[in-house]
Design a protein around this motif. Structure first.
Motif, PDB file in Angstrom:
ATOM      1  N   ALA A 113       0.847  -1.186   0.000  1.00  0.00           N
ATOM      2  CA  ALA A 113       0.000   0.000   0.000  1.00  0.00           C
ATOM      3  C   ALA A 113       0.885   1.239   0.000  1.00  0.00           C
ATOM      4  O   ALA A 113       2.049   1.187   0.430  1.00  0.00           O
ATOM      5  N   PRO A 114       0.387   2.374  -0.489  1.00  0.00           N
ATOM      6  CA  PRO A 114       1.190   3.596  -0.501  1.00  0.00           C
ATOM      7  C   PRO A 114       1.768   3.900   0.884  1.00  0.00           C
ATOM      8  O   PRO A 114       1.058   3.873   1.884  1.00  0.00           O
ATOM      9  N   GLY A 115       3.055   4.164   0.913  1.00  0.00           N
ATOM     10  CA  GLY A 115       3.718   4.469   2.170  1.00  0.00           C
ATOM     11  C   GLY A 115       4.211   3.261   2.933  1.00  0.00           C
ATOM     12  O   GLY A 115       4.962   3.403   3.906  1.00  0.00           O
ATOM     13  N   GLU A 116       3.817   2.074   2.497  1.00  0.00           N
ATOM     14  CA  GLU A 116       4.257   0.846   3.158  1.00  0.00           C
ATOM     15  C   GLU A 116       5.502   0.291   2.462  1.00  0.00           C
ATOM     16  O   GLU A 116       5.671   0.476   1.257  1.00  0.00           O
ATOM     17  N   PRO A 117       6.371  -0.399   3.202  1.00  0.00           N
ATOM     18  CA  PRO A 117       7.591  -0.941   2.588  1.00  0.00           C
ATOM     19  C   PRO A 117       7.324  -2.233   1.821  1.00  0.00           C
ATOM     20  O   PRO A 117       6.321  -2.917   2.044  1.00  0.00           O
ATOM     21  N   HIS A 118       8.228  -2.557   0.909  1.00  0.00           N
ATOM     22  CA  HIS A 118       8.197  -3.856   0.252  1.00  0.00           C
ATOM     23  C   HIS A 118       8.608  -4.913   1.282  1.00  0.00           C
ATOM     24  O   HIS A 118       9.361  -4.632   2.215  1.00  0.00           O
ATOM     25  N   LYS A 119       8.114  -6.118   1.115  1.00  0.00           N
ATOM     26  CA  LYS A 119       8.400  -7.175   2.083  1.00  0.00           C
ATOM     27  C   LYS A 119       9.732  -7.846   1.742  1.00  0.00           C
ATOM     28  O   LYS A 119       9.788  -8.948   1.206  1.00  0.00           O
ATOM     29  N   VAL A 120      10.792  -7.133   2.092  1.00  0.00           N
ATOM     30  CA  VAL A 120      12.143  -7.560   1.739  1.00  0.00           C
ATOM     31  C   VAL A 120      13.074  -7.379   2.924  1.00  0.00           C
ATOM     32  O   VAL A 120      12.996  -6.375   3.636  1.00  0.00           O
ATOM     33  N   GLU A 121      13.942  -8.342   3.134  1.00  0.00           N
ATOM     34  CA  GLU A 121      15.070  -8.193   4.043  1.00  0.00           C
ATOM     35  C   GLU A 121      16.332  -8.197   3.193  1.00  0.00           C
ATOM     36  O   GLU A 121      16.608  -9.164   2.480  1.00  0.00           O
ATOM     37  N   LEU A 122      17.075  -7.114   3.248  1.00  0.00           N
ATOM     38  CA  LEU A 122      18.301  -7.005   2.476  1.00  0.00           C
ATOM     39  C   LEU A 122      19.481  -7.450   3.327  1.00  0.00           C
ATOM     40  O   LEU A 122      19.652  -6.985   4.451  1.00  0.00           O
ATOM     41  N   ARG A 123      20.298  -8.327   2.764  1.00  0.00           N
ATOM     42  CA  ARG A 123      21.510  -8.771   3.441  1.00  0.00           C
ATOM     43  C   ARG A 123      22.706  -8.336   2.604  1.00  0.00           C
ATOM     44  O   ARG A 123      22.824  -8.713   1.436  1.00  0.00           O
ATOM     45  N   VAL A 124      23.554  -7.534   3.184  1.00  0.00           N
ATOM     46  CA  VAL A 124      24.703  -6.984   2.472  1.00  0.00           C
ATOM     47  C   VAL A 124      25.779  -8.056   2.338  1.00  0.00           C
ATOM     48  O   VAL A 124      26.243  -8.618   3.335  1.00  0.00           O
ATOM     49  N   ILE A 125      26.166  -8.332   1.094  1.00  0.00           N
ATOM     50  CA  ILE A 125      27.141  -9.390   0.831  1.00  0.00           C
ATOM     51  C   ILE A 125      28.221  -8.863  -0.109  1.00  0.00           C
ATOM     52  O   ILE A 125      28.029  -7.863  -0.799  1.00  0.00           O
ATOM     53  N   SER A 126      29.354  -9.552  -0.135  1.00  0.00           N
ATOM     54  CA  SER A 126      30.437  -9.199  -1.036  1.00  0.00           C
ATOM     55  C   SER A 126      30.325 -10.006  -2.325  1.00  0.00           C
ATOM     56  O   SER A 126      29.566 -10.984  -2.400  1.00  0.00           O
ATOM     57  N   SER A 127      31.105  -9.637  -3.325  1.00  0.00           N
ATOM     58  CA  SER A 127      31.088 -10.382  -4.590  1.00  0.00           C
ATOM     59  C   SER A 127      31.422 -11.867  -4.406  1.00  0.00           C
ATOM     60  O   SER A 127      30.732 -12.730  -4.956  1.00  0.00           O
ATOM     61  N   PRO A 128      32.472 -12.221  -3.618  1.00  0.00           N
ATOM     62  CA  PRO A 128      32.789 -13.644  -3.468  1.00  0.00           C
ATOM     63  C   PRO A 128      31.721 -14.439  -2.733  1.00  0.00           C
ATOM     64  O   PRO A 128      31.703 -15.669  -2.819  1.00  0.00           O
ATOM     65  N   GLN A 129      30.829 -13.756  -2.009  1.00  0.00           N
ATOM     66  CA  GLN A 129      29.806 -14.461  -1.237  1.00  0.00           C
ATOM     67  C   GLN A 129      28.565 -14.803  -2.041  1.00  0.00           C
ATOM     68  O   GLN A 129      27.733 -15.596  -1.590  1.00  0.00           O
ATOM     69  N   ARG A 130      28.415 -14.243  -3.220  1.00  0.00           N
ATOM     70  CA  ARG A 130      27.149 -14.364  -3.946  1.00  0.00           C
ATOM     71  C   ARG A 130      26.751 -15.813  -4.184  1.00  0.00           C
ATOM     72  O   ARG A 130      25.639 -16.236  -3.822  1.00  0.00           O
ATOM     73  N   ILE A 131      27.627 -16.590  -4.793  1.00  0.00           N
ATOM     74  CA  ILE A 131      27.288 -17.969  -5.142  1.00  0.00           C
ATOM     75  C   ILE A 131      27.253 -18.884  -3.913  1.00  0.00           C
ATOM     76  O   ILE A 131      26.298 -19.656  -3.751  1.00  0.00           O
ATOM     77  N   PRO A 132      28.247 -18.824  -3.015  1.00  0.00           N
ATOM     78  CA  PRO A 132      28.189 -19.695  -1.835  1.00  0.00           C
ATOM     79  C   PRO A 132      26.933 -19.501  -0.995  1.00  0.00           C
ATOM     80  O   PRO A 132      26.343 -20.477  -0.511  1.00  0.00           O
ATOM     81  N   LEU A 133      26.483 -18.259  -0.818  1.00  0.00           N
ATOM     82  CA  LEU A 133      25.301 -18.012   0.015  1.00  0.00           C
ATOM     83  C   LEU A 133      24.026 -18.513  -0.656  1.00  0.00           C
ATOM     84  O   LEU A 133      23.098 -18.977   0.022  1.00  0.00           O
ATOM     85  N   LEU A 134      23.970 -18.430  -1.971  1.00  0.00           N
ATOM     86  CA  LEU A 134      22.828 -19.010  -2.682  1.00  0.00           C
ATOM     87  C   LEU A 134      22.836 -20.529  -2.561  1.00  0.00           C
ATOM     88  O   LEU A 134      21.804 -21.147  -2.288  1.00  0.00           O
ATOM     89  N   MET A 135      23.998 -21.127  -2.751  1.00  0.00           N
ATOM     90  CA  MET A 135      24.095 -22.585  -2.688  1.00  0.00           C
ATOM     91  C   MET A 135      23.766 -23.111  -1.294  1.00  0.00           C
ATOM     92  O   MET A 135      23.201 -24.194  -1.148  1.00  0.00           O
ATOM     93  N   ASP A 136      24.107 -22.322  -0.256  1.00  0.00           N
ATOM     94  CA  ASP A 136      23.822 -22.719   1.123  1.00  0.00           C
ATOM     95  C   ASP A 136      22.401 -22.389   1.556  1.00  0.00           C
ATOM     96  O   ASP A 136      21.985 -22.757   2.665  1.00  0.00           O
ATOM     97  N   GLY A 137      21.660 -21.652   0.723  1.00  0.00           N
ATOM     98  CA  GLY A 137      20.306 -21.271   1.078  1.00  0.00           C
ATOM     99  C   GLY A 137      20.227 -20.165   2.116  1.00  0.00           C
ATOM    100  O   GLY A 137      19.183 -19.967   2.742  1.00  0.00           O
TER     101      GLY A 137
END
Length: 328
Positions: A127-151
């Motif tokens: 709804a207007p003014g409400e946030p998207h239902k997202v949790e952002l986790r800050v990761i580095s470039s080398p972490q992208r694939i390992p974190l996806l593979m680990d779920g």
């Protein structure tokens, strides 16, 4: 001689994280990542060893659920919906792609718009003014694939290039942006291309295709790495690197933060960006590809591009390629 600019503000981006919603964002500590052999696809990529086009993803079909409706039982989509939020791995230090707004305290950018699009495809638009239902986790470039593979994350939007080697480990959406590799140097540099940088120390993010492309383009450069784009910028500003090589989208953000830097015109790779997923969940990728196609068709993609990356020049969204059968 290039003046050294303060790096305190830039370096601080590495240590901050925020949420696009009401969920506290987390920064995942860096750890050694398994070596990933990568190769940037050319403009007309060759088929992977399994015969499939590296840019081909899973085609949306009639079974893709509508936003906000119950997700299919037993799928990762149901898990995400029941959890109440999408967990996304993103950057917080790539200006205009994913970076912390020092005024609002939120992470924003082109990649973040892609993540919000995915969340809305699952939960429905807020709804207007409400946030998207997202949790952002800050990761580095080398972490992208390992974190996806680990779920550890559901999805990654961190200027990640689609290629065959990565398809062996994760899954990708259809291409959502076509970048290319360039090189940033000191504003008083006489270099015209990477060929002129032999013997120079050039930084590229660890675990990225940029590092591999740089070594192939000029084996005589002295490559060094950092876990993040801002890490390379700090090394550059400290005089520990004569330049930075990476995606034009990232370098444009770096140049905006350093008035004593310039980007060489030479572009020596194509970098098709895709959203990354854990393998084995084609239903998730199909839903995202449907939402991405809608975003391209109704003008939201163009509006996001113009807002964040418009200074790179006019462009149209890349056409999707479907037909992926791997993992079905």
């Amino acid at each position: 001689m290039k003046k050294l600019t303060p790096v305190v503000v830039v370096a601080a981006l590495l240590l901050t994280a925020c949420s696009s919603g009401n969920y506290e964002a987390t920064q995942i500590p860096a750890k050694p990542a398994p070596k990933v052999t990568t190769a940037a696809p050319p403009a007309a990529p060759k088929p992977c060893t399994d015969g499939q086009d590296p840019l081909a993803s899973y085609a949306p079909d009639a079974n893709v659920p509508a936003p906000g409706t119950p997700m299919p039982a037993g799928t990762i989509l149901e898990t995400i919906q029941k959890r109440g939020r999408l967990i996304a791995g993103v950057s917080a230090d790539s200006l205009n792609l994913g970076s912390r707004n020092p005024i609002s305290g939120r992470i924003e950018g082109f990649d973040i718009d892609m993540i919000n699009m995915v969340a809305d495809a699952i939960f429905g638009a807020p709804a207007p003014g409400e946030p998207h239902k997202v949790e952002l986790r800050v990761i580095s470039s080398p972490q992208r694939i390992p974190l996806l593979m680990d779920g550890k994350v559901d999805i990654v939007a961190r200027n990640m290039t689609i290629n065959c080697a990565r398809w062996d480990q994760i899954a990708f959406s259809a291409e959502y942006y076509r970048s290319g590799q360039k090189t940033l140097v000191q504003s008083d540099s006489t270099a015209k291309s990477v060929a002129d940088l032999s013997g120079k120390t050039i930084c590229a993010p660890a675990g990225s295709t940029s590092l591999d492309n740089l070594k192939r383009k000029n084996p005589a450069v002295k490559p060094i790495t950092a876990d993040s784009d801002t890490g390379c910028l700090v090394l550059f500003q400290q005089g520990k690197a004569a330049g930075i090589s990476g995606d034009d989208t990232v370098l444009a953000g770096d140049a905006a933060q350093d008035p004593y830097a310039k980007i060489l015109p030479e572009r020596f790779s194509d970098e098709p960006y895709g959203l990354g997923f854990q393998k084995g969940h084609p239903e998730f990728v199909r839903l995202v590809n449907k939402a991405l196609a809608d975003m391209k068709a109704d003008g939201r993609w163009q509006a996001s591009y113009t807002k964040w990356l418009g200074k790179l020049g006019k462009t149209n969204p890349p056409a999707p390629i479907y037909g992926r059968t791997q993992g079905l």
